[in-house]
Design a protein around this motif. Structure first.
Motif, PDB file in Angstrom:
ATOM      1  N   VAL A 151      -3.552   1.721   6.054  1.00 29.03           N
ATOM      2  CA  VAL A 151      -3.066   0.420   6.517  1.00 29.03           C
ATOM      3  C   VAL A 151      -1.816   0.719   7.336  1.00 29.03           C
ATOM      4  O   VAL A 151      -0.773   1.063   6.786  1.00 29.03           O
ATOM      5  CB  VAL A 151      -2.762  -0.508   5.322  1.00 29.03           C
ATOM      6  N   ARG A 156       0.246  -3.932   7.203  1.00 35.31           N
ATOM      7  CA  ARG A 156       0.578  -4.065   5.783  1.00 35.31           C
ATOM      8  C   ARG A 156       1.038  -5.474   5.430  1.00 35.31           C
ATOM      9  O   ARG A 156       1.029  -5.850   4.250  1.00 35.31           O
ATOM     10  CB  ARG A 156       1.659  -3.055   5.398  1.00 35.31           C
ATOM     11  N   TRP A 162      -5.179  -4.627   2.923  1.00 38.34           N
ATOM     12  CA  TRP A 162      -5.224  -3.865   1.677  1.00 38.34           C
ATOM     13  C   TRP A 162      -6.512  -4.142   0.905  1.00 38.34           C
ATOM     14  O   TRP A 162      -7.155  -3.232   0.386  1.00 38.34           O
ATOM     15  CB  TRP A 162      -4.034  -4.252   0.802  1.00 38.34           C
ATOM     16  N   ILE A 173      -3.699   4.133  -0.789  1.00 33.90           N
ATOM     17  CA  ILE A 173      -3.579   3.569   0.557  1.00 33.90           C
ATOM     18  C   ILE A 173      -2.312   4.118   1.192  1.00 33.90           C
ATOM     19  O   ILE A 173      -1.214   4.009   0.633  1.00 33.90           O
ATOM     20  CB  ILE A 173      -3.573   2.038   0.536  1.00 33.90           C
ATOM     21  N   THR A 175       0.350   4.300   4.404  1.00 36.64           N
ATOM     22  CA  THR A 175       0.893   3.408   5.430  1.00 36.64           C
ATOM     23  C   THR A 175       1.937   4.125   6.279  1.00 36.64           C
ATOM     24  O   THR A 175       3.119   4.183   5.910  1.00 36.64           O
ATOM     25  CB  THR A 175       1.507   2.144   4.788  1.00 36.64           C
ATOM     26  N   MET A 195       1.428  -5.075  -3.238  1.00 40.59           N
ATOM     27  CA  MET A 195       0.095  -4.794  -2.705  1.00 40.59           C
ATOM     28  C   MET A 195      -0.606  -3.704  -3.524  1.00 40.59           C
ATOM     29  O   MET A 195      -1.817  -3.759  -3.746  1.00 40.59           O
ATOM     30  CB  MET A 195       0.185  -4.390  -1.241  1.00 40.59           C
ATOM     31  N   ASN A 199      -4.073  -4.547  -5.811  1.00 42.12           N
ATOM     32  CA  ASN A 199      -5.299  -3.840  -5.443  1.00 42.12           C
ATOM     33  C   ASN A 199      -5.562  -2.609  -6.308  1.00 42.12           C
ATOM     34  O   ASN A 199      -6.494  -1.857  -6.047  1.00 42.12           O
ATOM     35  CB  ASN A 199      -5.240  -3.456  -3.966  1.00 42.12           C
ATOM     36  N   ALA A 203       0.122   3.594  -3.484  1.00 44.53           N
ATOM     37  CA  ALA A 203       0.458   3.244  -2.100  1.00 44.53           C
ATOM     38  C   ALA A 203       1.631   4.085  -1.632  1.00 44.53           C
ATOM     39  O   ALA A 203       2.619   4.239  -2.360  1.00 44.53           O
ATOM     40  CB  ALA A 203       0.800   1.763  -1.988  1.00 44.53           C
TER      41      ALA A 203
END
Length: 278
Positions: A151, A156, A162, A173, A175, A195, A199, A203
């Motif tokens: 992402v 984002r 996401w 994920i 970023t 986020m 999810n 991250a």
């Protein structure tokens, strides 16, 4: 368990100089035990979208590359040499179009694919629509450390980005980002945590740092866990930010939360969905 490393650094004007920085940081991250590294946005160039595009003098042209470019080959060789799954971020072309794009390189040096920024900013300091086309969606890659989604920066701020990765099975994920020093960095850090929690993923947001032509880039990269906890947060200078990633812990949290399973149920053909959702 394995270690995620965010490689926060400033960018020089020359591609080769930035590749040398990438090599040094990848080597040091591998020596620290990392198996996944994530680079900041536009890691091989100054942040040229700071200014409006000018057809008579295009500062971005020298940084545009396709999948055959020697810089991507070198990053792939470094990933293989250090056995690192690598999420890069480059200014890339495809079929005559230009993108803010993240090649995802497996630990054996294979380029698994290239994710392209979908939501493209257009405001002071981020004149990105002058340079980038919109990507067409979000992909998830099977890597040596698990399933990784990407992402990119402005993406984002859209929760759907996401969720698209999570519904495709992302466990982590990445970023690549470009945050300014005067922005609300606490808000951005908590955004990543929320986020991640919503999810059930790890991250990692990798930000630029340093000063370029009067503009200060923030650093303050973040790694968050699937429960939303901020596992590591960088300062404002160059830093290899490391956190532990435990796939079993993530799966336990995901099963307990149950959100993705519920969404996947009502996204099946013919499902009515929860009350209020159509």
């Amino acid at each position: 368990m394995f270690k995620i490393a965010v490689l926060q650094h400033a960018m020089a004007a020359e591609i080769d100089a930035n590749l040398d920085t990438a090599e040094r940081l990848m080597r040091d991250a591998a020596e620290a035990g990392a198996r996944l590294v994530v680079f900041p946005e536009l890691q091989l160039s100054p942040f040229f979208p700071k200014r409006r595009a000018n057809a008579k003098q295009d500062p971005s042209a020298q940084y545009l590359m396709d999948r055959t470019h020697p810089a991507l080959k070198r990053l792939s060789e470094l990933a293989k040499a250090h056995k690192l799954v690598t999420v890069a971020n480059l200014y890339m072309s495809r079929n005559g179009r230009r993108f803010d794009a993240s090649p995802v390189i497996d630990a054996d040096g294979t380029v698994l694919g290239v994710s392209e920024m979908v939501h493209v900013a257009q405001f002071d300091g981020f004149w990105e629509k002058d340079y980038y086309d919109h990507g067409e969606g979000f992909e998830v890659y099977d890597t040596a450390v698990g399933r990784i989604g990407v992402v990119i920066c402005y993406d984002r701020h859209f929760p759907e980005s996401w969720r698209a990765c999570a519904l495709k099975g992302a466990e982590i994920i990445a970023t690549p980002a470009c945050n300014l020093a005067h922005e609300n960095l606490d808000l951005f850090a908590h955004e990543i945590g929320v986020m991640a929690m919503q999810n059930s993923v790890y991250a990692a947001m990798a930000n630029r740092c340093g000063n370029e032509d009067g503009q200060a880039y923030a650093g303050h990269s973040v790694i968050a866990g699937p429960d939303g906890a901020l596992l590591a947060r960088a300062g404002s200078d160059e830093q290899i930010l490391i956190a532990e990633c435990d796939p079993r812990h993530r799966l336990k949290i995901a099963r307990k939360a149950g959100w993705l399973a519920e969404l996947q149920d009502w996204l099946k053909p013919g499902a009515e969905g929860p009350v209020g959702v159509s």
